[in-house]
Design an enzyme around this catalytic site. Structure first.
Site, PDB file in Angstrom:
ATOM      1  N   GLU A  83       0.703  -1.422   0.173  1.00 42.10           N
ATOM      2  CA  GLU A  83      -0.029  -0.142   0.075  1.00 42.10           C
ATOM      3  C   GLU A  83       0.743   1.230  -0.018  1.00 42.10           C
ATOM      4  O   GLU A  83       0.531   2.342  -0.577  1.00 42.10           O
ATOM      5  CB  GLU A  83      -0.958  -0.118   1.275  1.00 42.10           C
ATOM      6  CG  GLU A  83      -2.075  -1.210   1.459  1.00 42.10           C
ATOM      7  CD  GLU A  83      -3.087  -0.934   0.264  1.00 42.10           C
ATOM      8  OE1 GLU A  83      -3.166   0.195  -0.417  1.00 42.10           O
ATOM      9  OE2 GLU A  83      -3.816  -1.924   0.163  1.00 42.10           O
ATOM     10  N   ARG A  87       0.625   3.725  -3.329  1.00 44.98           N
ATOM     11  CA  ARG A  87       0.208   5.184  -3.244  1.00 44.98           C
ATOM     12  C   ARG A  87       1.018   6.120  -2.672  1.00 44.98           C
ATOM     13  O   ARG A  87       1.194   7.153  -3.408  1.00 44.98           O
ATOM     14  CB  ARG A  87      -0.823   4.919  -1.806  1.00 44.98           C
ATOM     15  CG  ARG A  87      -1.924   4.100  -2.040  1.00 44.98           C
ATOM     16  CD  ARG A  87      -3.051   4.177  -0.919  1.00 44.98           C
ATOM     17  NE  ARG A  87      -3.804   2.855  -0.973  1.00 44.98           N
ATOM     18  CZ  ARG A  87      -4.989   2.906  -0.564  1.00 44.98           C
ATOM     19  NH1 ARG A  87      -5.863   3.925  -0.348  1.00 44.98           N
ATOM     20  NH2 ARG A  87      -5.484   1.605  -0.234  1.00 44.98           N
ATOM     21  N   ASP A 216      -4.481  -9.874  -8.608  1.00 44.76           N
ATOM     22  CA  ASP A 216      -4.717  -8.938  -9.617  1.00 44.76           C
ATOM     23  C   ASP A 216      -3.501  -7.886 -10.316  1.00 44.76           C
ATOM     24  O   ASP A 216      -3.018  -8.212 -11.440  1.00 44.76           O
ATOM     25  CB  ASP A 216      -5.830  -7.661  -9.251  1.00 44.76           C
ATOM     26  CG  ASP A 216      -5.746  -7.163  -7.669  1.00 44.76           C
ATOM     27  OD1 ASP A 216      -4.611  -7.390  -7.169  1.00 44.76           O
ATOM     28  OD2 ASP A 216      -6.633  -6.569  -7.588  1.00 44.76           O
ATOM     29  N   GLU A 350     -12.060   0.388 -10.349  1.00 47.25           N
ATOM     30  CA  GLU A 350     -11.771  -0.664 -11.605  1.00 47.25           C
ATOM     31  C   GLU A 350     -12.526  -0.754 -12.640  1.00 47.25           C
ATOM     32  O   GLU A 350     -12.205  -0.827 -13.925  1.00 47.25           O
ATOM     33  CB  GLU A 350     -11.520  -2.215 -11.082  1.00 47.25           C
ATOM     34  CG  GLU A 350     -10.585  -2.306 -10.252  1.00 47.25           C
ATOM     35  CD  GLU A 350     -10.929  -1.580  -8.594  1.00 47.25           C
ATOM     36  OE1 GLU A 350     -11.826  -1.445  -8.427  1.00 47.25           O
ATOM     37  OE2 GLU A 350      -9.698  -1.564  -7.963  1.00 47.25           O
ATOM     38  N   THR A 436      -0.571   0.859 -10.343  1.00 50.61           N
ATOM     39  CA  THR A 436      -1.884   0.258 -10.160  1.00 50.61           C
ATOM     40  C   THR A 436      -2.876   1.107  -9.125  1.00 50.61           C
ATOM     41  O   THR A 436      -4.022   0.732  -9.034  1.00 50.61           O
ATOM     42  CB  THR A 436      -1.789  -1.069  -9.392  1.00 50.61           C
ATOM     43  OG1 THR A 436      -3.032  -1.710  -9.410  1.00 50.61           O
ATOM     44  CG2 THR A 436      -1.642  -1.005  -7.784  1.00 50.61           C
TER      45      THR A 436
HETATM   46  C1  DMJ Z   1      -6.364   0.584  -4.996  1.00 50.86           C
HETATM   47  O1  DMJ Z   1      -5.499   0.943  -3.942  1.00 50.86           O
HETATM   48  C2  DMJ Z   1      -5.620  -0.283  -6.197  1.00 50.86           C
HETATM   49  O2  DMJ Z   1      -6.184  -0.076  -7.247  1.00 50.86           O
HETATM   50  C3  DMJ Z   1      -5.346  -1.580  -5.877  1.00 50.86           C
HETATM   51  O3  DMJ Z   1      -4.604  -2.106  -7.116  1.00 50.86           O
HETATM   52  C4  DMJ Z   1      -6.454  -2.328  -5.619  1.00 50.86           C
HETATM   53  N1  DMJ Z   1      -7.352  -1.475  -4.636  1.00 50.86           N
HETATM   54  C5  DMJ Z   1      -7.645  -0.069  -4.477  1.00 50.86           C
HETATM   55  C6  DMJ Z   1      -8.722   0.209  -5.642  1.00 50.86           C
HETATM   56  O4  DMJ Z   1     -10.033  -0.510  -5.545  1.00 50.86           O
END
Ligand code: DMJ
Length: 456
Positions: A83, A87, A216, A350, A436
């Protein structure tokens, strides 16, 4: 419109939760998630590039000043390596590449260095959790006998390659290349990657496979590592297309009503459930179509389009026109959540992300129409006086708000909406890949070894 939405989300965060991680828009106060330990300011760092792209100059400036003065990694905090990477490191890197402001580069590298002790395991597969003061790591207690998680250790590659590029220190790239090496040495059941890998023994944990949560973004980063390398990372390319082949054979199914979906695999048995998180794969298949081997380009676009249609159905079949956390294809239902604890929507990006990719890659107007439906639903059901809130049950007549404005709503959901309704030359795919968390990182072109010029 997404600009107005961003303003509402940002202004309320600023008013009620400035400097804290996230906003509670109903109770109008800060929300702290233990994913970031006591690192603060997640919403500010996650939102920097969105503010920049939307040309919200005042807001970008105050965010930058906060980072300069207050963003502090010298704290005694146990954090999620994944995370914090996607981020904070991702957010700082994008802010640097877009604005050229040195403070973001410096902070990104400083934070990257703090994350390095996570790789001190017998195999070099990093821990999920790390105390950034003591450097002691561990794994989530629930993860298959002490395993690390595929989607966590597999979602460091893009950021770490850039950290080496920007610091001149090869150690970051070496750490993620070693993860590749470990994965390539292992046998894969039916060519699939299990979600759990033990960092001490180097063996798989439970044979569960998912293109949603726990798996994912590992797949996403294989493709994007190849694209970000200006298509020189042949290893990433091969791993991606081989994985997609196995996913098609073993996980992708069509319902009797004609909806294509991606199931979950549990030791050879299929669970006919698809997560909201899995919906990113529509965009991924389409983005990867161009490089697909043996004339499969059209097929990969078509696969992306079918997954997108299914995910749109999961929205359309709810009362609030926003999709549930997970939906099923069994017991007589299709694309509908059947369990109470899967009916929530937490402002996830998503499906909108996938609309954006499908729009850019096909220009079929239905993707903008579907994106617009999502805007209307967000405004109607998630917008509250104090910002935007998630919902506890998207099938209900009345909103029950969960009182969290997730930082990814500003970094991803609103950015992808903005891009969906912008021209293709804003952050064009030839020059940028999105991490992501929707933070754009520049493609490292072969001919500009020392590239600092920003192609926007
Ligand atoms: C985000 O932190 C990122 O997209 C991650 O890959 C998956 N979860 C959240 C959004 O749903």
């Amino acid at each position: 419109v997404s600009l107005q939405m961003m303003k509402h989300a940002w202004d309320n965060y600023k008013r009620y939760a400035w400097g804290l991680n996230e906003l509670k828009p109903i109770s109008k106060q800060g929300h702290s998630s233990n994913l970031f330990g006591n690192i603060q300011g997640a919403t500010i760092v996650d939102a920097l590039d969105t503010l920049y792209i939307m040309e919200m100059k005042e807001e970008f400036k105050e965010a930058k000043e906060w980072v300069e003065k207050n963003l502090d990694f010298n704290v005694n905090a146990e954090i999620s390596v994944f995370e914090v990477n996607i981020r904070f490191v991702g957010g700082l890197l994008s802010a640097y590449y877009l604005s050229g402001e040195e403070v973001f580069r410096k902070k990104a590298v400083e934070l990257g260095e703090k994350l390095l002790p996570a790789f001190n395991t017998p195999t070099g597969i990093p821990w999920a959790l790390l105390n950034i003061k003591s450097g002691i790591g561990r794994n989530w207690p629930w993860a298959s006998g002490g395993s690390s998680i595929l989607a966590e250790f597999g979602t460091l590659h893009l950021e770490f390659v850039h950290l080496s590029h920007l610091s001149g220190n090869p150690v970051f790239a070496e750490k993620v290349m070693n993860i590749r090496k470990v994965l390539n040495r292992l046998d894969k059941p039916e060519g699939l990657y299990p979600n759990y890998l033990n960092p001490s023994s180097g063996q798989w944990g439970q044979h569960h496979v998912s293109i949603g949560g726990l798996g994912d973004s590992f797949y996403e980063y294989l493709l994007k590592a190849w694209l970000m390398s200006d298509k020189t990372d042949e290893d990433g390319k091969k791993m991606y297309y081989d994985a997609v082949q196995a996913i098609e054979t073993h996980l992708i199914r069509k319902s009797s009503g004609g909806l294509t979906y991606i199931a979950e695999w549990k030791g050879g048995l299929l669970e006919h459930k698809m997560g909201h998180l899995t919906c990113f794969a529509g965009g991924m298949f389409a983005l990867g179509a161009d490089g697909a081997p043996s004339d499969k380009t059209g097929h990969h676009i078509e696969l992306g389009a079918e997954i997108t249609r299914t995910c749109h159905e999961s929205y359309d079949r709810t009362r609030m026109k926003l999709g549930p956390e997970a939906f099923r294809f069994d017991g007589g239902v299709e694309a509908i959540a059947t369990r109470q604890n899967e009916k929530y929507y937490i402002l996830r990006p998503e499906v909108i992300e996938t609309y954006m990719y499908m729009w850019r890659l096909t220009h079929d107007p239905k993707y903008r129409e579907w994106g617009w439906e999502a805007v209307e639903a967000l405004e109607k059901h998630c917008r509250v006086d104090g910002g935007y809130s998630g919902l506890r049950d998207v099938y209900n007549n009345h909103e029950s708000h969960d009182d969290v404005q997730q930082s990814f709503f500003l970094s991803e959901t609103l950015k992808y909406l903005y891009l969906l309704f912008s021209e293709d030359d804003l952050l064009p795919f030839e020059h940028w890949v999105f991490n992501t968390e929707a933070h754009p990182l520049p493609v490292l072109h072969r001919d500009d070894g020392n590239k600092e010029e920003n192609q926007k």
